[in-house]
Design a protein around this motif. Structure first.
Motif, PDB file in Angstrom:
ATOM      1  N   UNK A   1      52.496  48.118  42.474  1.00  0.00           N
ATOM      2  CA  UNK A   1      52.459  48.927  41.246  1.00  0.00           C
ATOM      3  C   UNK A   1      52.967  50.338  41.547  1.00  0.00           C
ATOM      4  N   UNK A   2      53.572  50.982  40.535  1.00  0.00           N
ATOM      5  CA  UNK A   2      53.989  52.379  40.725  1.00  0.00           C
ATOM      6  C   UNK A   2      52.808  53.316  40.438  1.00  0.00           C
ATOM      7  N   UNK A   3      53.047  54.633  40.503  1.00  0.00           N
ATOM      8  CA  UNK A   3      51.957  55.618  40.336  1.00  0.00           C
ATOM      9  C   UNK A   3      51.310  55.548  38.960  1.00  0.00           C
ATOM     10  N   UNK A   4      52.092  55.124  37.952  1.00  0.00           N
ATOM     11  CA  UNK A   4      51.551  55.033  36.584  1.00  0.00           C
ATOM     12  C   UNK A   4      50.809  53.722  36.347  1.00  0.00           C
ATOM     13  N   UNK A   5      50.833  52.814  37.328  1.00  0.00           N
ATOM     14  CA  UNK A   5      50.114  51.545  37.194  1.00  0.00           C
ATOM     15  C   UNK A   5      50.956  50.417  36.641  1.00  0.00           C
ATOM     16  N   UNK A   6      52.284  50.653  36.517  1.00  0.00           N
ATOM     17  CA  UNK A   6      53.185  49.601  36.008  1.00  0.00           C
ATOM     18  C   UNK A   6      53.746  48.807  37.181  1.00  0.00           C
TER      19      UNK A   6
ATOM     20  N   UNK B   1      56.359  46.889  39.437  1.00  0.00           N
ATOM     21  CA  UNK B   1      57.798  46.859  39.718  1.00  0.00           C
ATOM     22  C   UNK B   1      58.211  45.384  39.820  1.00  0.00           C
ATOM     23  N   UNK B   2      59.477  45.055  39.462  1.00  0.00           N
ATOM     24  CA  UNK B   2      59.878  43.622  39.496  1.00  0.00           C
ATOM     25  C   UNK B   2      59.606  42.959  40.845  1.00  0.00           C
ATOM     26  N   UNK B   3      59.909  43.689  41.939  1.00  0.00           N
ATOM     27  CA  UNK B   3      59.598  43.192  43.288  1.00  0.00           C
ATOM     28  C   UNK B   3      58.895  44.330  44.024  1.00  0.00           C
ATOM     29  N   UNK B   4      57.699  44.065  44.516  1.00  0.00           N
ATOM     30  CA  UNK B   4      56.969  45.129  45.216  1.00  0.00           C
ATOM     31  C   UNK B   4      55.811  44.586  46.020  1.00  0.00           C
ATOM     32  N   UNK B   5      55.651  45.117  47.233  1.00  0.00           N
ATOM     33  CA  UNK B   5      54.539  44.770  48.148  1.00  0.00           C
ATOM     34  C   UNK B   5      54.474  43.267  48.414  1.00  0.00           C
ATOM     35  N   UNK B   6      55.636  42.599  48.380  1.00  0.00           N
ATOM     36  CA  UNK B   6      55.683  41.163  48.680  1.00  0.00           C
ATOM     37  C   UNK B   6      55.486  40.273  47.478  1.00  0.00           C
ATOM     38  N   UNK B   7      55.181  40.861  46.312  1.00  0.00           N
ATOM     39  CA  UNK B   7      54.980  40.059  45.086  1.00  0.00           C
ATOM     40  C   UNK B   7      56.199  40.155  44.181  1.00  0.00           C
ATOM     41  N   UNK B   8      56.523  39.043  43.522  1.00  0.00           N
ATOM     42  CA  UNK B   8      57.688  38.963  42.627  1.00  0.00           C
ATOM     43  C   UNK B   8      57.211  38.497  41.253  1.00  0.00           C
ATOM     44  N   UNK B   9      57.713  39.162  40.178  1.00  0.00           N
ATOM     45  CA  UNK B   9      57.347  38.735  38.821  1.00  0.00           C
ATOM     46  C   UNK B   9      55.872  38.949  38.526  1.00  0.00           C
ATOM     47  N   UNK B  10      55.330  38.146  37.587  1.00  0.00           N
ATOM     48  CA  UNK B  10      53.904  38.222  37.180  1.00  0.00           C
ATOM     49  C   UNK B  10      53.491  39.666  36.847  1.00  0.00           C
ATOM     50  N   UNK B  11      54.364  40.408  36.142  1.00  0.00           N
ATOM     51  CA  UNK B  11      54.105  41.837  35.894  1.00  0.00           C
ATOM     52  C   UNK B  11      52.795  42.069  35.150  1.00  0.00           C
ATOM     53  N   UNK B  12      52.565  41.295  34.082  1.00  0.00           N
ATOM     54  CA  UNK B  12      51.341  41.489  33.272  1.00  0.00           C
ATOM     55  C   UNK B  12      50.085  41.228  34.105  1.00  0.00           C
ATOM     56  N   UNK B  13      50.117  40.137  34.858  1.00  0.00           N
ATOM     57  CA  UNK B  13      48.954  39.776  35.683  1.00  0.00           C
ATOM     58  C   UNK B  13      48.696  40.836  36.747  1.00  0.00           C
ATOM     59  N   UNK B  14      49.775  41.356  37.374  1.00  0.00           N
ATOM     60  CA  UNK B  14      49.621  42.375  38.418  1.00  0.00           C
ATOM     61  C   UNK B  14      49.084  43.681  37.852  1.00  0.00           C
TER      62      UNK B  14
ATOM     63  N   UNK C   1      47.185  43.942  35.169  1.00  0.00           N
ATOM     64  CA  UNK C   1      45.765  43.687  34.847  1.00  0.00           C
ATOM     65  C   UNK C   1      44.917  43.794  36.111  1.00  0.00           C
ATOM     66  N   UNK C   2      45.427  43.234  37.225  1.00  0.00           N
ATOM     67  CA  UNK C   2      44.700  43.319  38.500  1.00  0.00           C
ATOM     68  C   UNK C   2      44.618  44.763  38.992  1.00  0.00           C
ATOM     69  N   UNK C   3      45.662  45.555  38.687  1.00  0.00           N
ATOM     70  CA  UNK C   3      45.645  46.982  39.045  1.00  0.00           C
ATOM     71  C   UNK C   3      44.521  47.726  38.333  1.00  0.00           C
ATOM     72  N   UNK C   4      44.303  47.379  37.044  1.00  0.00           N
ATOM     73  CA  UNK C   4      43.191  47.982  36.279  1.00  0.00           C
ATOM     74  C   UNK C   4      41.856  47.588  36.919  1.00  0.00           C
ATOM     75  N   UNK C   5      41.751  46.324  37.345  1.00  0.00           N
ATOM     76  CA  UNK C   5      40.524  45.838  37.999  1.00  0.00           C
ATOM     77  C   UNK C   5      40.272  46.613  39.294  1.00  0.00           C
ATOM     78  N   UNK C   6      41.331  46.872  40.070  1.00  0.00           N
ATOM     79  CA  UNK C   6      41.207  47.642  41.322  1.00  0.00           C
ATOM     80  C   UNK C   6      40.665  49.045  41.029  1.00  0.00           C
TER      81      UNK C   6
ATOM     82  N   UNK D   1      39.856  37.293  31.670  1.00  0.00           N
ATOM     83  CA  UNK D   1      40.758  36.213  32.100  1.00  0.00           C
ATOM     84  C   UNK D   1      42.182  36.742  32.213  1.00  0.00           C
ATOM     85  N   UNK D   2      42.797  36.510  33.380  1.00  0.00           N
ATOM     86  CA  UNK D   2      44.193  36.893  33.631  1.00  0.00           C
ATOM     87  C   UNK D   2      44.989  35.610  33.807  1.00  0.00           C
ATOM     88  N   UNK D   3      46.077  35.469  33.054  1.00  0.00           N
ATOM     89  CA  UNK D   3      46.877  34.247  33.121  1.00  0.00           C
ATOM     90  C   UNK D   3      48.120  34.483  33.974  1.00  0.00           C
TER      91      UNK D   3
END
Length: 465
Positions: free
Chosen positions: A37-42, A44-57, A59-64, A370-372
């Motif tokens: 995730x970037x500083x604003x919590x959005x 990135x298409x590819x970041x930290x080894x994860x690809x896609x699943x932007x909405x789920x990531x 949501x998980x950022x908010x949980x963190x 629930x995160x899909x």
């Protein structure tokens, strides 16, 4: 000096000494370093080894953020999606974002079914593994370089020719001054265990008498040409000082430490301890007592509670008794953040005939966020395969990568990723440095994916039913 070094090298060949740097095995999710995730919590298409699943990531950022602000204790998160859509990767991404100081306890739903202990006991054990306790303790210590170590002996009061230790004289030096201590004979054993000699830097705890050897004083660094010793500077300040010690433990560590009372040294007690089963249940009474002590420490400001994360994969494998127990556990005062993951749709709740979404009772589903997770497209699969190849040290040609993306779309992402190593071995046999398209086709002919195998079974006969 030269002959001494020659003798040393004759006994031990320096060029053959292997590095002690730890090499870690590459696992299915080694490439996951965070949520990307970037500083604003959005996302990135590819970041930290994860690809896609932007909405789920996101949501998980908010949980963190909720976990870090201590506002999500006793809540639950459900990661729901088809197999191979990155649910476990997201949970591990959350663990990486939280850092090593926050407890993260992963388990699988089927772990609770044990012949030794109750299902609810295993759930509670993992719950308490996921709750950390940071204890800050101020200890009085005597710290410095040993300048004198004299053992004073006296006549044995029981008679005979033997002599006993009456006391130990220990001289310690720091940059500010020196101090001579007269110590109890029991501390002599601790000094002997640590192999303390004159010139070592040590510290002695005033209340417990525990001795810790820090290393050899750097004043002796030029004493030998070759020595396997760690040199440390002479401590600053006074010999007698107060030192803050921070210790991170989990509630389960406290349970286990108090559940095993020290046995006697006689033969009967030793034999009885050998006869006991390895796994023992910890009583509710003991846990209640530990909770009371922990709460007292928290009120006094000595300890700080750190709610961690309990990750339960394949949650549909739990039965109705476990779900009922989870309802109660989530509402207790000492509760971690629980993340569930499942790949089931509407299915039977284990232990009942009731159909429910994800195989979870509706009253527990109401307590969850629930995160899909969505299936990956071909381009995302190619990106993931490329990341996995770089982690495993495999070079791919562009045509081979495109073909693996197509195979991933046709079969599954997991099958495509598992093809990497066999394809590398085949290409090395053919004398190629990079994985070629032909090598991937050859591997695809040699092995079957799950869908292809299912089609063959539907047509063929002769298999046992």
């Amino acid at each position: 000096v030269a002959p001494a070094i020659a003798r040393f090298t004759n006994n031990m060949k320096i060029e053959e000494v292997k590095s002690t740097t730890k090499t870690t095995r590459v696992s299915a999710h080694t490439h996951v370093k965070g949520l990307g995730l970037d500083d604003a919590g959005f996302a990135t298409p590819i970041g930290a080894g994860l690809v896609g699943q932007e909405k789920a990531r996101e949501a998980c950022g908010v949980v963190v953020d909720l976990i870090k602000s201590r506002k999500m204790a006793g809540r639950a998160l459900l990661l729901a999606g088809a197999p191979g859509t990155g649910k476990t990767a997201l949970a591990l991404g959350i663990a990486q974002e939280l850092g090593p100081k926050v407890p993260f306890c992963p388990m699988v739903g089927s772990e609770v079914f044990s012949s030794e202990v109750k299902k609810t006991e295993i759930l509670m054990e993992n719950f308490r593994r996921a709750i950390g306790l940071r204890i800050r303790e101020e200890k009085e210590v005597y710290e410095g370089e040993v300048i004198e170590l004299t053992v004073e002996e006296t006549e044995n009061p029981l008679g005979g020719y033997g002599r006993t230790i009456s006391h130990v004289v220990l001289g310690l030096k720091t940059s500010k001054g020196t101090k001579t201590l007269r110590l109890d004979p029991s501390i002599h054993d601790a000094l002997t265990k640590e192999n303390v000699t004159v010139g070592d830097v040590i510290y002695v705890e005033a209340n417990s008498g525990a001795v810790k050897r820090v290393g050899r004083s750097d004043a002796f660094a030029t004493e030998f040409d070759l020595e396997a010793e760690e040199y440390v500077p002479v401590p600053k300040g006074d010999v007698h000082k107060k030192k803050e010690v921070v210790q991170d433990v989990t509630l389960h560590d406290l349970d286990v430490a108090n559940a095993k009372p020290p046995g006697g040294k006689d033969v009967v007690s030793m034999l009885s301890s050998l006869g006991k089963s390895k796994k023992t249940e910890i009583t509710d009474k003991l846990r209640t007592e530990i909770n009371r002590v922990v709460n007292r420490y928290i009120d006094q400001g000595v300890a700080e509670l750190i709610p961690g994360v309990l990750f339960i994969d394949e949650v549909h494998m739990l039965d109705i008794e476990c779900f009922t127990y989870l309802n109660r556990s989530l509402e207790s005062t000492l509760s971690p953040i629980v993340i569930f993951a499942t790949n089931r749709g509407v299915c039977q709740i284990r232990g009942t005939d009731i159909l429910a979404p994800h195989g979870i009772p509706v009253d527990l589903l109401d307590r969850m966020l629930i995160v899909r997770t969505m299936p990956y497209n071909r381009e995302e699969m190619m990106q993931i395969i490329s990341i996995r190849a770089s982690v495993e040290g495999i070079e791919l040609e562009e045509s081979a990568l495109e073909l693996m993306g197509e195979i991933g779309t046709r079969a599954s992402l997991r099958y495509a990723v598992q093809m990497l190593t066999p394809a590398r071995i085949l290409n090395e046999t053919m004398g190629r440095a990079k994985i070629h398209r032909d090598g991937v086709l050859e591997v695809d002919k040699l092995f079957f994916d799950g869908k292809a195998s299912a089609k063959m079974l539907a047509k063929s006969e002769g298999y046992m039913k």
